[in-house]
Design an enzyme around this catalytic site. Sequence first.
Site, PDB file in Angstrom:
ATOM      1  N   HIS A 122       0.843  -1.196   0.000  1.00 56.06           N
ATOM      2  CA  HIS A 122       0.000   0.000   0.000  1.00 56.06           C
ATOM      3  C   HIS A 122       0.875   1.241   0.000  1.00 56.06           C
ATOM      4  O   HIS A 122       1.817   1.345   0.786  1.00 56.06           O
ATOM      5  CB  HIS A 122      -0.922   0.028   1.218  1.00 56.06           C
ATOM      6  CG  HIS A 122      -1.777   1.258   1.274  1.00 56.06           C
ATOM      7  ND1 HIS A 122      -2.735   1.535   0.309  1.00 56.06           N
ATOM      8  CD2 HIS A 122      -1.802   2.310   2.133  1.00 56.06           C
ATOM      9  CE1 HIS A 122      -3.321   2.694   0.593  1.00 56.06           C
ATOM     10  NE2 HIS A 122      -2.761   3.180   1.691  1.00 56.06           N
ATOM     11  N   SER A 123       0.563   2.181  -0.902  1.00 61.10           N
ATOM     12  CA  SER A 123       1.261   3.465  -0.998  1.00 61.10           C
ATOM     13  C   SER A 123       2.756   3.214  -1.209  1.00 61.10           C
ATOM     14  O   SER A 123       3.143   2.565  -2.165  1.00 61.10           O
ATOM     15  CB  SER A 123       0.965   4.300   0.254  1.00 61.10           C
ATOM     16  OG  SER A 123       1.266   5.650   0.040  1.00 61.10           O
ATOM     17  N   MET A 124       3.616   3.719  -0.320  1.00 56.40           N
ATOM     18  CA  MET A 124       5.045   3.458  -0.452  1.00 56.40           C
ATOM     19  C   MET A 124       5.324   1.964  -0.588  1.00 56.40           C
ATOM     20  O   MET A 124       6.220   1.538  -1.335  1.00 56.40           O
ATOM     21  CB  MET A 124       5.787   4.009   0.757  1.00 56.40           C
ATOM     22  CG  MET A 124       7.214   3.510   0.930  1.00 56.40           C
ATOM     23  SD  MET A 124       7.951   4.113   2.459  1.00 56.40           S
ATOM     24  CE  MET A 124       9.196   2.871   2.737  1.00 56.40           C
ATOM     25  N   SER A 176       3.795  -0.189  -2.185  1.00 58.40           N
ATOM     26  CA  SER A 176       3.649  -0.638  -3.568  1.00 58.40           C
ATOM     27  C   SER A 176       4.971  -0.551  -4.318  1.00 58.40           C
ATOM     28  O   SER A 176       5.308  -1.435  -5.113  1.00 58.40           O
ATOM     29  CB  SER A 176       2.588   0.201  -4.289  1.00 58.40           C
ATOM     30  OG  SER A 176       1.319   0.024  -3.720  1.00 58.40           O
ATOM     31  N   SER A 230      -1.557  -0.829  -4.181  1.00 57.87           N
ATOM     32  CA  SER A 230      -2.689  -0.077  -3.636  1.00 57.87           C
ATOM     33  C   SER A 230      -2.278   1.362  -3.348  1.00 57.87           C
ATOM     34  O   SER A 230      -1.213   1.610  -2.764  1.00 57.87           O
ATOM     35  CB  SER A 230      -3.162  -0.763  -2.338  1.00 57.87           C
ATOM     36  OG  SER A 230      -4.040   0.057  -1.604  1.00 57.87           O
TER      37      SER A 230
END
Length: 255
Positions: free
Chosen positions: A96-98, A100, A123
């Site tokens: 998720h976010s970083m 990813s 994500s």
Amino acid sequence: MTTAPSPEDLWLRNFRPAPDAAVRLACFPHAGGSASFYFPMAGALSPDVDVFAVQYPGRQDRRSEPVVTDIGVLADEVADRLAARADGRPLALFGHSMGSLVAFEVADRLQDRGTPVSALIVSGRRAPHLYRGDDIRLRTDDGVVAELRELSGTDSGLLGDEEVIRMILPAVRADYQAVETYLRTTPARLTCPVLALVGDSDPRVEPDDVRAWADHTTAGFGLKILPGGHFYLLREQAAVLAAVRERLRTLPVAG
């Protein structure tokens, strides 16, 4: 009595071991996040999926360790440990976010070693080659906290506690430096399918920027847009879990 994690376990936390599961899933936290963010997912997917959550240095029980400010360094460390744990079962990655970006770089490294992952699920993050020149890492402490509040990723009550702020800010700044100085200058064409998830009102990520993840795979791409902001997956946990389960049910065996 609680025992300290082994050196290998410092990086990979297996909250709900499922050695008989057909597939493994490694989960990568967001900026400022920790492995415990994925405790609910591990519980929900067990015993069908053996979930490992990555713990970056500089937070929780690794708070005394130096922070890492380079996505590539994080990916090198995690790729080594996932390779050491390879047991013949398909491995998927979720970030998720970083997380990813770290998951993507880990997938690229494992593919280069001849042990590609079977799926990548990203994500809340635009595609790796899209650089935006963000500068959150350069803001004052108040500016960083304001960003966290806008993203609604950390409980606002905790952000009002000066002691908690002092404790988490070094890791948050390190993570933002890693993300904001990351640039994928050469294309990576993963041989595994990529599924991208994003909230429809994310203040930092446009759906078109998420669709661009399709440029990084030769094995199929899917996009799922869910209600919510950057941390949509907290309120839409059931939908996220359903998407993950569906993706894992059709995992090709890593070649």
